[in-house]
Enzyme design. Structure first.
Site, PDB file in Angstrom:
ATOM      1  N   CYS A  24      36.816   8.463  17.185  1.00 47.51           N
ATOM      2  CA  CYS A  24      36.375   7.329  16.576  1.00 47.51           C
ATOM      3  C   CYS A  24      36.045   6.234  17.130  1.00 47.51           C
ATOM      4  CB  CYS A  24      37.534   7.280  15.387  1.00 47.51           C
ATOM      5  SG  CYS A  24      36.900   6.681  13.858  1.00 47.51           S
ATOM      6  N   LYS A  33      82.965   8.945  13.895  1.00 43.74           N
ATOM      7  CA  LYS A  33      83.389   8.429  12.907  1.00 43.74           C
ATOM      8  C   LYS A  33      82.692   8.592  11.275  1.00 43.74           C
ATOM      9  CE  LYS A  33      86.435   5.844  14.452  1.00 43.74           C
ATOM     10  NZ  LYS A  33      87.825   6.114  14.013  1.00 43.74           N
ATOM     11  N   GLU A  52      42.798  15.116  15.709  1.00 40.00           N
ATOM     12  CA  GLU A  52      44.443  14.976  16.028  1.00 40.00           C
ATOM     13  C   GLU A  52      45.001  15.190  14.433  1.00 40.00           C
ATOM     14  OE1 GLU A  52      42.354  12.441  16.010  1.00 40.00           O
ATOM     15  OE2 GLU A  52      43.296  10.683  15.213  1.00 40.00           O
ATOM     16  N   HIS A  99      38.484  12.685  13.183  1.00 38.59           N
ATOM     17  CA  HIS A  99      40.028  12.443  13.773  1.00 38.59           C
ATOM     18  C   HIS A  99      40.255  13.834  13.776  1.00 38.59           C
ATOM     19  CE1 HIS A  99      40.867   8.198  13.715  1.00 38.59           C
ATOM     20  NE2 HIS A  99      39.854   8.387  12.759  1.00 38.59           N
TER      21      HIS A  99
HETATM   22  N1  GLN Z   1      36.557   0.556  13.393  1.00 42.98           N
HETATM   23  C1  GLN Z   1      35.878   1.812  13.339  1.00 42.98           C
HETATM   24  C2  GLN Z   1      34.923   2.099  12.069  1.00 42.98           C
HETATM   25  O1  GLN Z   1      35.560   1.662  10.984  1.00 42.98           O
HETATM   26  C3  GLN Z   1      36.585   3.118  13.993  1.00 42.98           C
HETATM   27  C4  GLN Z   1      37.600   3.414  13.035  1.00 42.98           C
HETATM   28  C5  GLN Z   1      38.748   4.346  13.608  1.00 42.98           C
HETATM   29  O2  GLN Z   1      38.509   4.560  14.996  1.00 42.98           O
HETATM   30  N2  GLN Z   1      39.338   5.080  12.860  1.00 42.98           N
HETATM   31  O3  GLN Z   1      33.970   2.916  12.106  1.00 42.98           O
END
Ligand code: GLN
Length: 535
Positions: free
Chosen positions: A385, A191, A513, A511
């Site tokens: 983390c 559609k 990632e 991080h």
């Molecule tokens: N809560 C934890 C801190 O503030 C880890 C933070 C996270 O995993 N991004 O240090």
């Protein structure tokens, strides 16, 4: 290539949200950069938060962090993974930021004597932020994705701003509109009406799209394309089919086949006969489709129902697996469902376990039990983390014998704060944008899995946290076998911990990632998956 003015491509969406505007923008960016152009992609988000940093992942999915420490929309992650170039604060604009700038200017007296209004003050600020990337970085193309759906009250100032910009930029700007062409199974028909209506809505705002990208579950035949072309005033070659794909990484090739990049160049009156260079991308897809082996790993976290919350992690796993001809199936496990009695059953058959980042103490017990199990059973472990912090707490409890050990995030009064608030965080009250954010350097000092993975000793990684390893306990940890293998030289903060006796036990405060891309899978994910494969 002859250098002309920056071209601006505005991407809007109609009919419904979640049509994959971010992936289309990233795919178009990929095709243009594969022709040798410099490209950047920007996202305009119509919410009033300054950034998504204070939003729950259930609201917003993952919060993507840039090198310069901006907490941004997860689409920026796609832009980086597709284009392999870095984004910054300037690549994500929110209504909150726009208003904040205008209101600050008003208080400074910059508009003295004037009534401050949406038009022209808010729209001017939006236009300034769009043009900024072209002006300061001199990109050939700035692709601006306008969040939300045409017709939303929130998006109106953005739509008006780009309408004005088109007027100013003339032939240096075009509009690409993404719509849905639904299939009615009872009528066995695609559609076009919703597309017609959403283009009408754009026209009411003074915008005629140049190109329509039509999301569909079935191929658009020439009749449908002709109909859309006729009703929406676009040429038939500018009706681009975007059929559901099995992987987001297929989309650039699908868009190339549909000629999206060619039509864009034609509309901008650019002659370019360079071949689109997608050899590396195609071999990645080839490997993705034909894995030589399969493994299953676990991801333990708090938001496993919503996989968007861990978008960059799952993409990093896919990049690292594909590089090693391996299909990695991820079992998403809710940390709250794991306890002492069921941990072995929950983790059976898994070649490795990743414990995800997060905030707050929900699910902590499950994370600790998971880490104890993988540590004692030599199962590859990757903690990111909060995942790294949990590994430190687990080690303190079960190896060093501090039964009360904790992070002061979870228990302010713990007698053994092995993870503690960073010094610089102690006087901070405001929540938004105040964590330790963005890229920091880290020196890898000892023979370790980290060095083996990176192949170098000085690295830079992105951070987003308030708490840190408490150096008061470091020598005790190291004596008993958990070593700090990565540190920030300037501050002495522990950024990586490892257990050398274990085949692969790595916890990182940063991080990784956020930096994995299709062409450069992240070394630590590659190392982790390699260890899982050989498990
Ligand atoms: N809560 C934890 C801190 O503030 C880890 C933070 C996270 O995993 N991004 O240090």
């Amino acid at each position: 290539m002859a250098k002309s003015a920056t071209k601006y491509l505005f991407v809007t969406g109609g009919v419904t949200s979640s049509l994959g505007k971010g992936i289309i923008a990233a795919s178009l960016g990929k095709l243009l950069s594969a022709r040798g152009y410099s490209v950047t992609i920007q996202k305009l988000d119509p919410y009033i938060n300054i950034d998504p940093g204070t939003m729950n992942p259930y609201e917003h999915g993952e919060c993507f962090v840039t090198d310069d420490g901006a907490e941004t929309d997860l689409d920026l992650g796609h832009y980086e993974r597709f284009l392999d170039n870095r984004t910054s604060q300037a690549n994500n604009v929110t209504t909150g930021r726009v208003y904040q700038t205008v209101i600050n200017k008003e208080r400074n007296g910059d508009y003295l004597g004037k009534t401050v209004q949406i038009i022209p003050h808010i729209t001017d600020e939006i236009k300034r932020r769009i043009k900024l990337l072209g002006e300061t970085e001199k990109y050939d193309f700035v692709i601006t994705e306008i969040g939300g759906t045409v017709g939303d009250i929130e998006s109106l100032p953005y739509i008006e701003a780009v309408r004005q910009l088109k007027w100013e930029l003339e032939s240096d700007a075009i509009f690409i509109h993404l719509t849905l062409v639904p299939y009615l199974s009872a009528a066995k028909e695609l559609k076009t009406k919703p597309t017609q209506h959403s283009v009408k809505m754009l026209l009411e705002s003074g915008i005629q799209p140049d190109i329509l990208v039509c999301r569909t579950e079935h191929h658009l035949n020439s009749d449908i394309r002709r109909k859309i072309s006729r009703f929406c005033n676009v040429e038939i070659e500018s009706v681009i089919e975007s059929i559901d794909a099995s992987s987001i990484y297929d989309v650039p090739l699908m868009m190339e086949k549909e000629g999206l990049d060619k039509v864009v160049l034609k509309k901008l009156e650019i002659t370019n006969n360079t071949k689109v260079e997608l050899g590396e991308w195609s071999s990645f897809l080839e490997k993705l489709r034909n894995p030589k082996r399969n493994i299953k790993i676990g991801l333990v976290g708090k938001y496993v129902e919503l996989q968007d919350a861990y978008k960059s992690i799952s993409e990093s796993i896919l990049h690292a697996g594909t590089l090693q001809d391996c299909k990695v199936e991820v079992k998403w496990i809710h940390a709250e469902e794991i306890n002492k009695d069921n941990v072995s059953e929950k983790l059976t058959g898994l070649k490795g376990v990743l414990v995800a980042p997060g905030f707050g103490d929900r699910g902590m017990e499950g994370k600790i039990e998971t880490i104890k199990f993988v540590r004692e059973n030599n199962i590859p472990f990757f903690g990111i983390c909060l995942g790294m912090q949990s590994a430190v707490i687990e080690f303190a409890k079960n190896v060093l014998g501090y039964t009360d050990a904790n992070s002061t995030e979870m228990n302010k009064d713990t007698s053994t704060p092995v993870i503690d608030l960073m010094e610089e965080q102690k006087n901070i009250i405001q929540k938004g944008g105040t964590m330790r954010l963005g890229s920091y350097s880290c020196s890898l000092s000892k023979a370790s899995n980290a060095i083996n993975s990176y192949g170098e000793t000085e690295i830079n990684e992105r951070h987003r946290h308030r708490f840190e390893f408490n150096n008061k306990y470091l020598s005790e940890f190291e004596k008993k076998g958990m070593i700090a293998t990565g540190k920030n030289k300037k501050t002495n903060l522990v950024e990586i911990v490892e257990i050398p006796k274990h085949p692969w036990f790595v916890g990182v405060q940063f991080h990784p990632e956020y930096k994995s891309t299709v062409s450069t899978p992240h070394p630590l994910f590659v190392g982790f998956i390699k260890a899982c494969i050989s498990k």
